[in-house]
Design a protein around this motif. Structure first.
Motif: not given
Length: 305
Positions: A231, A233, A235, A242-244, A246-247, A262, A264, A267-268
């Protein structure tokens, strides 16, 4: 943000950014094995006493890690400092091109030279306005004057565009090769292609089998169980809808294929390799044409992940 006379930027073209840089490690079997496992590449040419390194590892042998390389000239830093001072403070990698001239083998030690090949005139993109900078790395094996390959790397140094109001999620590009997959997602089914010649499962969808070349195929439905194989993350840079941070995970399904999606439900910063996940479908708002479905993976809580 102030403009820079293009002649001043163009003067950097041809300037040396690194001379006789050295790879931190020789070409070696463990790194080749890790690369092939991550890529799912079982080509026998990369195994055994006469193994060669996968050509696409060319850049991997030159990377300096967190501590970087010694011997880099000031031209690169000087150019980027000039762009920073003019307000082009953001950067994004845009693409790379590689040319392979001969294979590398375990034991080869890597040396390389880097030159600033081109600096574009000012360009306006969706991210913002800036300049594309292309560097060229000529890679050699120590003791051999002829290059084994060339790596061109292009970056955009830019001033971010003003933020726009939040918009809907962009739709995936659907074509004749993957339409069946997205039809399945719309029906809450995750379909995997199965070769009609050798029964090999494959994902993502392709028009032919990479194992035997057969164009015949059917599908099997994934059961939905999987684990996080790897994975990242995200940033930066931020994109509309999209709201960084996020993983984004590479999920290995129980059927043996891997897909990117993704994670879900956690938390990332709690996503971990080996974490068990289960498929679910997320309904998202599109740009201007209603809602649609996406396959995502929910972390299985309380399972030791």
């Amino acid at each position: 943000m102030s403009g820079i006379p293009y002649e001043r930027l163009k003067a950097f073209e041809g300037r040396v950014a690194a001379t006789a840089g050295r790879g931190r490690d020789p070409v070696n079997e463990p790194m080749i094995r890790h690369w092939c496992e991550a890529m799912g590449d079982t080509n026998p040419a990369y195994q055994g006493p006469d193994a060669i390194a996968p050509p696409t590892m060319l850049q991997a042998w030159t990377m300096g890690g967190l501590s970087g390389h010694t011997g880099r000239s000031g031209a690169h830093d000087e150019l980027f400092g000039l762009l920073d001072d003019a307000g082009y403070t953001s950067i994004v990698a845009t693409d790379c091109e590689q040319e392979y001239l001969r294979p590398l083998r375990p034991g080869d030690r890597i040396v390389f030279d880097v030159v600033i090949e081109s600096v574009s005139e000012r360009k306006t993109t969706k991210l913002g306005t800036g300049h594309f900078v292309t560097t060229r790395m000529d890679v050699r094996a120590e003791g051999d004057p002829e290059p084994v390959g060339t790596h061109r790397f292009r970056m955009l140094k830019y001033a971010p565009a003003p933020k726009k109001p939040r918009v809907g999620r962009p739709r995936p590009v659907i074509n004749r090769d993957n339409a069946g997959f997205w039809d399945g997602v719309g029906a809450h089914r995750l379909l995997i292609q199965r070769c009609g010649g050798c029964a090999t499962l494959r994902f993502p969808w392709l028009p032919g089998c990479a194992a035997c070349g057969s164009p015949e195929w059917d599908t099997v439905e994934a059961g939905g169980e999987g684990t996080v194989y790897s994975y990242v993350v995200m940033h930066h840079p931020p994109f509309p809808a999209f709201d960084p941070p996020y993983a984004v995970a590479l999920v290995e399904l129980a059927e043996g294929v891997r897909m990117v999606s993704n994670v879900v439900g956690v938390p990332y910063d709690k996503v971990r390799i080996g974490m068990p996940v289960r498929l679910e479908f997320l309904r998202v708002a599109g740009d201007a044409d209603g809602e649609w479905e996406l396959p995502v993976f929910r972390a299985v809580v309380g399972s030791g992940g």
